[in-house]
Structures are given as C-alpha cells and as structure tokens.
Design a protein around this motif. Sequence first.
Motif, mmCIF file in Angstrom:
data_model
loop_
_atom_site.group_PDB
_atom_site.id
_atom_site.type_symbol
_atom_site.label_atom_id
_atom_site.label_comp_id
_atom_site.label_asym_id
_atom_site.label_seq_id
_atom_site.Cartn_x
_atom_site.Cartn_y
_atom_site.Cartn_z
ATOM 1 N N LYS A 1 0.836 -1.204 0.000
ATOM 2 C CA LYS A 1 0.000 0.000 0.000
ATOM 3 C C LYS A 1 0.872 1.256 0.000
ATOM 4 O O LYS A 1 0.595 2.219 -0.718
ATOM 5 C CB LYS A 1 -0.926 0.002 1.215
ATOM 6 C CG LYS A 1 -1.873 1.194 1.301
ATOM 7 C CD LYS A 1 -2.974 1.125 0.251
ATOM 8 C CE LYS A 1 -4.042 0.126 0.680
ATOM 9 N NZ LYS A 1 -5.194 0.119 -0.271
ATOM 10 N N PHE A 2 1.928 1.233 0.808
ATOM 11 C CA PHE A 2 2.820 2.393 0.843
ATOM 12 C C PHE A 2 3.534 2.581 -0.489
ATOM 13 O O PHE A 2 3.673 3.696 -0.989
ATOM 14 C CB PHE A 2 3.854 2.245 1.956
ATOM 15 C CG PHE A 2 4.881 3.343 1.961
ATOM 16 C CD1 PHE A 2 4.557 4.610 2.403
ATOM 17 C CD2 PHE A 2 6.170 3.110 1.508
ATOM 18 C CE1 PHE A 2 5.500 5.637 2.399
ATOM 19 C CE2 PHE A 2 7.117 4.121 1.496
ATOM 20 C CZ PHE A 2 6.783 5.384 1.949
ATOM 21 N N GLY A 3 3.986 1.469 -1.059
ATOM 22 C CA GLY A 3 4.613 1.561 -2.370
ATOM 23 C C GLY A 3 3.669 2.168 -3.386
ATOM 24 O O GLY A 3 4.080 2.957 -4.248
ATOM 25 N N ALA A 4 2.382 1.831 -3.270
ATOM 26 C CA ALA A 4 1.385 2.371 -4.194
ATOM 27 C C ALA A 4 1.154 3.863 -3.951
ATOM 28 O O ALA A 4 0.891 4.613 -4.898
ATOM 29 C CB ALA A 4 0.074 1.603 -4.042
ATOM 30 N N VAL A 5 1.255 4.312 -2.689
ATOM 31 C CA VAL A 5 1.117 5.744 -2.388
ATOM 32 C C VAL A 5 2.217 6.537 -3.093
ATOM 33 O O VAL A 5 1.963 7.545 -3.761
ATOM 34 C CB VAL A 5 1.185 6.002 -0.863
ATOM 35 C CG1 VAL A 5 1.334 7.498 -0.574
ATOM 36 C CG2 VAL A 5 -0.057 5.459 -0.180
ATOM 37 N N ILE A 6 3.447 6.059 -2.958
ATOM 38 C CA ILE A 6 4.569 6.748 -3.589
ATOM 39 C C ILE A 6 4.456 6.664 -5.107
ATOM 40 O O ILE A 6 4.723 7.634 -5.826
ATOM 41 C CB ILE A 6 5.902 6.165 -3.110
ATOM 42 C CG1 ILE A 6 6.031 6.312 -1.589
ATOM 43 C CG2 ILE A 6 7.074 6.851 -3.795
ATOM 44 C CD1 ILE A 6 6.003 7.739 -1.094
ATOM 45 N N ALA A 7 4.038 5.485 -5.597
ATOM 46 C CA ALA A 7 3.890 5.316 -7.042
ATOM 47 C C ALA A 7 2.811 6.232 -7.608
ATOM 48 O O ALA A 7 2.853 6.597 -8.783
ATOM 49 C CB ALA A 7 3.571 3.855 -7.367
ATOM 50 N N ALA A 8 1.828 6.607 -6.760
ATOM 51 C CA ALA A 8 0.741 7.471 -7.216
ATOM 52 C C ALA A 8 1.158 8.928 -7.343
ATOM 53 O O ALA A 8 0.462 9.723 -7.978
ATOM 54 C CB ALA A 8 -0.443 7.357 -6.254
ATOM 55 N N ILE A 9 2.304 9.288 -6.735
ATOM 56 C CA ILE A 9 2.788 10.671 -6.871
ATOM 57 C C ILE A 9 3.085 10.914 -8.344
ATOM 58 O O ILE A 9 3.807 10.147 -8.982
ATOM 59 C CB ILE A 9 4.063 10.899 -6.030
ATOM 60 C CG1 ILE A 9 3.754 10.729 -4.552
ATOM 61 C CG2 ILE A 9 4.639 12.296 -6.294
ATOM 62 C CD1 ILE A 9 4.989 10.758 -3.664
ATOM 63 N N PRO A 10 2.531 11.958 -8.938
ATOM 64 C CA PRO A 10 2.760 12.208 -10.363
ATOM 65 C C PRO A 10 4.245 12.269 -10.692
ATOM 66 O O PRO A 10 5.029 12.887 -9.953
ATOM 67 C CB PRO A 10 2.083 13.568 -10.581
ATOM 68 C CG PRO A 10 1.068 13.672 -9.490
ATOM 69 C CD PRO A 10 1.667 12.973 -8.310
ATOM 70 N N LEU A 11 4.632 11.626 -11.779
ATOM 71 C CA LEU A 11 6.042 11.539 -12.142
ATOM 72 C C LEU A 11 6.694 12.917 -12.290
ATOM 73 O O LEU A 11 7.813 13.125 -11.801
ATOM 74 C CB LEU A 11 6.193 10.725 -13.429
ATOM 75 C CG LEU A 11 7.629 10.345 -13.835
ATOM 76 C CD1 LEU A 11 8.273 9.482 -12.759
ATOM 77 C CD2 LEU A 11 7.630 9.620 -15.174
ATOM 78 N N PRO A 12 6.051 13.885 -12.947
ATOM 79 C CA PRO A 12 6.698 15.198 -13.051
ATOM 80 C C PRO A 12 6.857 15.902 -11.707
ATOM 81 O O PRO A 12 7.801 16.674 -11.528
ATOM 82 C CB PRO A 12 5.782 15.983 -13.988
ATOM 83 C CG PRO A 12 4.480 15.269 -13.973
ATOM 84 C CD PRO A 12 4.802 13.827 -13.743
ATOM 85 N N VAL A 13 5.961 15.638 -10.751
ATOM 86 C CA VAL A 13 6.102 16.218 -9.419
ATOM 87 C C VAL A 13 7.319 15.619 -8.732
ATOM 88 O O VAL A 13 8.147 16.329 -8.147
ATOM 89 C CB VAL A 13 4.832 15.990 -8.579
ATOM 90 C CG1 VAL A 13 5.057 16.416 -7.125
ATOM 91 C CG2 VAL A 13 3.658 16.754 -9.175
ATOM 92 N N MET A 14 7.461 14.288 -8.814
ATOM 93 C CA MET A 14 8.651 13.645 -8.261
ATOM 94 C C MET A 14 9.901 14.140 -8.979
ATOM 95 O O MET A 14 10.962 14.314 -8.369
ATOM 96 C CB MET A 14 8.539 12.121 -8.391
ATOM 97 C CG MET A 14 9.637 11.351 -7.669
ATOM 98 S SD MET A 14 9.621 11.575 -5.872
ATOM 99 C CE MET A 14 8.373 10.364 -5.400
ATOM 100 N N GLY A 15 9.770 14.409 -10.271
ATOM 101 C CA GLY A 15 10.895 14.943 -11.028
ATOM 102 C C GLY A 15 11.300 16.321 -10.545
ATOM 103 O O GLY A 15 12.491 16.625 -10.428
#
Length: 429
Positions: free
Chosen positions: A339-353
């Motif tokens: 579930k936690f991995g999915a939370v981080i994965a849900a962060i939009p890629l450009p935002v993480m970028g």
Amino acid sequence: MSLLNWTVKSASVLQQGGVIAPDERLPWPQTTVMGMQHVIAMFGATVLAPILMGFDPNLAILMSGIGTLIFFVITGGKVPSYLGSSFAFIGVVIAATGYAGQGLNPNIGVALGGIIACGAAYTAIGLLVQVAGTGWIEKLMPPVVTGAVVAVIGLNLASVPIKNMAASNFDSWMQALTFVCVALVAVFTSGMVQRLLILVGLIVASMVYALLTNGLGLGKPLDLTNLINAAWLGAPAFAAPVFEPKAMLMIAPVAIILVAENLGHLKAVAAMTGRNMDPYIGRAFIGDGIATMVSGGAGGTGVTTYAENIGVMAATKIYSTALFLVAGLLALVLGFSPKFGAVIAAIPLPVMGGVSIVVFGLIAVAGARIWVQNKVDFADNKNLLVAAITLILGTGDFTLKFGDFALGGIGTATFGAILLHALLNRKRQ
C-alpha cells in the motif's frame, strides 16, 4: 552520547532558525515527521535503482531501512546518514546479468553474489582504516577529490528527472511548478513547515497537478486505482545469491566508488555541522559494507549513504541522528506494505521529477561546500584540473569499456579524480 541518548531541543528552536546537531533531537512527534520526510527524500532513487536493475522495489525499501539501522548501530548513533540503493551498481549489474530492462531480473542471483563480494571488500577497507588510521585514505581522497565526487553524483543524476520524468511540455511545466513550490516553502515559511520543505512542496504540487489534470483535463490524470487495490501487508520478493567468479570480479570494484561517496558524504556532514567526523570513517565504511552484504544476501541492491538525505539536512539544518533511526524503522515497516509503495507510485512523475531536481541540486552544492569549508585552493592548477575534469566526466556520463565491463560516469569520475590527483601530486625531482 550513548546510542539512544540525545539532548532534547524545544521546537521553538526551529522558529528561531536554530540548528539541531547530530547529538540533539526535537521532541519525538516532530522527529517522527522529519524522519518521514527523509523516507520521502530517499524513496525516488531507492526505488528507481532496483527498477533499472530488475530488482524488487519493495525489498529495496525494506533493505534500505535495515541497512540504515545497521549503520546507525555500528557508528554508535554518531553519523547522520540514510542508506539507500546505490546507482553505482547499475551498469555492472546489467553487464553481469544481461538484464534486458523489463520485469524482474532472471539472473538476479548472479548480481547478488557480486554485491556481497563488493560489500565484503568495502568492509575490509573499513577494517583497514580502523587499524591503520585515516591518514592514507585522506591522502588518497583529499577534499578536492571528495568534493568533486559528491558534486558529480548530483550532476550525473540531473538527467534522470529532466530527461526521463517529463514526457510532455505540460510535465516540464509541472516540474518547474514543483521546484518553485519547494523553493517558496524554503524561503517564505518558518518553523516546522520550513523544515518540511520537500514534503510540503511535494504535497502542494501534487494537489495542483490533480486540479489541472483531473479537474481541467490538462495532462495525464492522477490515477489512484492501484493505490485503492494494493494490499496493506505483503512480503517482498526475496532472492538467494549465486557466487559466480566473473560477476564477483566485475561488481566488487564498485567498493572504491562507495568509499569515495561515503567519505564525501562524511566530509559534507562535517562541513555542515562543524563536527569532526574523521573518527567515524572506518566504522562508517564497515557499517555500509555490512549493510550491503545483508541486502545482497536477501535479494536487495547494494546500498550507500544517501546524498539525497544530506541535501535535506542542508536545507533543514536538522542533523539529528534520531531522524535516521526513525526513518530506518519506517522504511523497515513500509517495506512490507505494498500500500505504501502504491502511495509513492501514485505521486505524479513530473512532481517527483521537480523534487528530484531540488534534491540533486542540493547534492551538487554539498560537494562545492566541501571545497569551501576545506579552503581548497583553485589557484593551484593541480586542484583546478582535478575538479574540472572530474565534473565533466561525471556530468557528461563519460563511459569506459573493458570487454563486457562498462564503467559509467560516476565510476570514471571517481577513479579519475583519485588517479589524476595521485599523478599530479607526485613530488617534482
């Protein structure tokens, strides 16, 4: 300071712009939140590295937590550092296993044997430092070298968010909006909010992203399907090592890169905190080496002290080792939570970028700070050329191949800095 004994500082210190030293801590609620920010800071790179090598990202998170706790214990709780997946292994692991880039690596066992060999070599170097002192390693890697290596790590990784985390013009604008959000939080807020600049900036940018995409139809909509369907608890994919001599010989030399990274990070922490970290160099190497062997033994990536988290410390001025005890425990628990991995994965890629641009930039500046704090003389052509050549090798990802073995930008920059300094430092007859 004993292992779990910190001087407690009031949260009012943050309001006054004060510094929290390694042997100090905030009250536990604030410390826990700050530790959570360090988990967020390491997450992008710690997950990206195993994906590029075909390892299980959730296991990498778990082993980063375990590795951080091992490092904390072996250094006696004196060195503020987080251990995450090392990018230095990517090239050699792909070469050793023939990984095609999709799914789990079918030859992961061969890579794990090499990672364990690397950790053993790294630990041996740490033991040698403990016995023989730090003089020889300081001579081999003086501040001009360690500063260049730390700066190169940030500069080499710069292409990851800029080239790989923005698929469209909208994504590029979202990256820009994200790093502006982080900068605004860093400059125009105070207290705990300011110290949580990475986390707060990420949350604000994600909310704006959702408004623009899901609300106004711009860009790729935020999809929470995987988050909703993910299990709360689940074991990661453990794997057993296979000890193949050719792969071990190919991967073990990465230990030199890890030594340079770790030494550079220790110098950066010393420069930021005003504390002498030299007495802990050997123990830091041993802690990192043992953590790498433990990770490889379970199926995880090789680990290293993380410049991303040093960047967060530089921005927040909170250097308490208690943060990393909390972060390690959080990562250990979260490694068993899809579930936690999915939370981080849900962060939009450009935002993480956008966040990555900030963090990698802070890493590069931490390298420059080593030069400033140690008064490196760039009027000396030896220092000037070592730094100049190292920065371009690493930033341009200069690669050298030796048969099937390829030494990428961080590797060539690290070995190049060490060898070039040794060559130019020879006494004239």
